[in-house]
Design a protein around this motif. Sequence first.
Motif, PDB file in Angstrom:
ATOM      1  N   LEU A   1       0.822  -1.218   0.000  1.00 40.84           N
ATOM      2  CA  LEU A   1       0.000   0.000   0.000  1.00 40.84           C
ATOM      3  C   LEU A   1       0.853   1.264   0.000  1.00 40.84           C
ATOM      4  CD1 LEU A   1      -2.828   1.168   0.055  1.00 40.84           C
ATOM      5  CD2 LEU A   1      -2.794   1.044   2.535  1.00 40.84           C
ATOM      6  N   GLU A   2       1.887   1.248   0.830  1.00 36.24           N
ATOM      7  CA  GLU A   2       2.744   2.433   0.926  1.00 36.24           C
ATOM      8  C   GLU A   2       3.416   2.719  -0.416  1.00 36.24           C
ATOM      9  OE1 GLU A   2       5.677   2.039   4.032  1.00 36.24           O
ATOM     10  OE2 GLU A   2       6.623   3.897   3.338  1.00 36.24           O
ATOM     11  N   GLU A   3       3.862   1.638  -1.051  1.00 37.44           N
ATOM     12  CA  GLU A   3       4.519   1.815  -2.357  1.00 37.44           C
ATOM     13  C   GLU A   3       3.536   2.362  -3.396  1.00 37.44           C
ATOM     14  OE1 GLU A   3       7.719  -1.778  -1.467  1.00 37.44           O
ATOM     15  OE2 GLU A   3       5.823  -2.245  -2.445  1.00 37.44           O
ATOM     16  N   ARG A   4       2.303   1.858  -3.347  1.00 33.84           N
ATOM     17  CA  ARG A   4       1.291   2.380  -4.300  1.00 33.84           C
ATOM     18  C   ARG A   4       1.003   3.848  -4.019  1.00 33.84           C
ATOM     19  NH1 ARG A   4      -2.704   1.296  -8.507  1.00 33.84           N
ATOM     20  NH2 ARG A   4      -1.344  -0.452  -8.957  1.00 33.84           N
ATOM     21  N   LYS A   5       0.854   4.174  -2.734  1.00 31.57           N
ATOM     22  CA  LYS A   5       0.536   5.565  -2.380  1.00 31.57           C
ATOM     23  C   LYS A   5       1.638   6.527  -2.812  1.00 31.57           C
ATOM     24  CE  LYS A   5      -2.717   5.283   1.465  1.00 31.57           C
ATOM     25  NZ  LYS A   5      -2.766   5.076   2.923  1.00 31.57           N
ATOM     26  N   LYS A   6       2.868   6.046  -2.762  1.00 33.48           N
ATOM     27  CA  LYS A   6       3.990   6.900  -3.157  1.00 33.48           C
ATOM     28  C   LYS A   6       4.222   6.905  -4.660  1.00 33.48           C
ATOM     29  CE  LYS A   6       6.754   6.861   1.055  1.00 33.48           C
ATOM     30  NZ  LYS A   6       7.720   6.037   1.824  1.00 33.48           N
ATOM     31  N   GLY A   7       3.346   6.234  -5.394  1.00 35.27           N
ATOM     32  CA  GLY A   7       3.480   6.210  -6.853  1.00 35.27           C
ATOM     33  C   GLY A   7       4.592   5.296  -7.341  1.00 35.27           C
TER      34      GLY A   7
ATOM     35  N   GLU B   1       7.450   0.707 -10.472  1.00 40.78           N
ATOM     36  CA  GLU B   1       8.883   0.505 -10.205  1.00 40.78           C
ATOM     37  C   GLU B   1       9.109  -0.793  -9.405  1.00 40.78           C
ATOM     38  OE1 GLU B   1      11.656   2.602  -6.854  1.00 40.78           O
ATOM     39  OE2 GLU B   1      10.062   3.800  -7.760  1.00 40.78           O
ATOM     40  N   ILE B   2       8.260  -1.023  -8.393  1.00 43.49           N
ATOM     41  CA  ILE B   2       8.393  -2.221  -7.554  1.00 43.49           C
ATOM     42  C   ILE B   2       8.110  -3.474  -8.373  1.00 43.49           C
ATOM     43  CG2 ILE B   2       7.377  -3.484  -5.576  1.00 43.49           C
ATOM     44  CD1 ILE B   2       9.102  -1.073  -4.710  1.00 43.49           C
TER      45      ILE B   2
ATOM     46  N   GLU C   1      -0.174  -9.645  -7.585  1.00 40.41           N
ATOM     47  CA  GLU C   1      -0.963  -9.573  -6.357  1.00 40.41           C
ATOM     48  C   GLU C   1      -0.589  -8.314  -5.580  1.00 40.41           C
ATOM     49  OE1 GLU C   1      -2.492 -13.632  -5.088  1.00 40.41           O
ATOM     50  OE2 GLU C   1      -0.486 -13.477  -4.262  1.00 40.41           O
ATOM     51  N   PRO C   2      -1.345  -7.241  -5.781  1.00 43.43           N
ATOM     52  CA  PRO C   2      -1.068  -6.050  -4.972  1.00 43.43           C
ATOM     53  C   PRO C   2      -1.320  -6.379  -3.501  1.00 43.43           C
ATOM     54  CG  PRO C   2      -3.123  -5.786  -6.236  1.00 43.43           C
ATOM     55  CD  PRO C   2      -2.522  -7.095  -6.653  1.00 43.43           C
TER      56      PRO C   2
END
Length: 251
Positions: free
Chosen positions: A131-137, A141-142, A167-168
């Motif tokens: 979630l944190e990675e998605r929120k940071k856009g 990249e991940i 799988e997010p």
Amino acid sequence: MRKIIIAGNWKMNKTIPESIELANLLKRSLYDTSEVEIVICPPFTSLSDVGEVIMDSNIKLGAQDVHWEKEGAFTGEVSCAMLKSAGCVYVIIGHSERRQYFTETNGTVNKKAKAVLKEGLRPIVCVGENLEERKKGRAFEIVKDHIVNSLSGIPNEDMLKVTIAYEPVWAIGTGVNATKDEAEEMHKYIRGLLTEMYDKELAGEVRIQYGGSVKPDNIRELISEPDVDGALVGGASLKADSFTDIVKNCL
Ligand code: PGA
């Protein structure tokens, strides 16, 4: 044409008798669904018994993890040969829970994927941002990092045997699935990466499953997207009714 693949990841659920019961129910309810590839992944302790139940059915057996070494002093680990002897065809590798709780890295995922392919099994390689990675856009990249490094050095002919599961992490077990547009956006991106790493034809043949809160009532719209080729199902794979409905809603 990519055949839809629905895999059930039972995680750390079901004793041996419970596993046998669920496998029997699924064998009965899904006997006439050959257009969809169906895989169930019980815990290690149940593999052999479930393998026997589904032996002559259209359901294939998968494991939830494996070790890359052939054999030896690796207490607690299970090898590819052991999985094969239990009847496995598929192995889930790099599930986010293994990455999060058991120090799985792209490096170990890569070793496992290569070992699995060498032994003639088929890896389901899991990738996905939290979630944190998605929120940071940083989602793309991940996922790129997971794809490029988990598949590094896998040759074209082996890549055809690989299934990718996007799988997010924010959608796993939360009841909040990615929308069909969010899933398609990432699946298309992954297919683009595979085109760069391999070629367009091969990228067009690799199946990319979506995973994260898949249910009977959202599977249809998810697989209606051109690059979504099925699902890796957790919670809803633990009951015969919901898993059966998910498969049937793909027909
Ligand atoms: P879920 O799990 O369907 O319970 O969200 C999916 C998975 O972890 O594979």
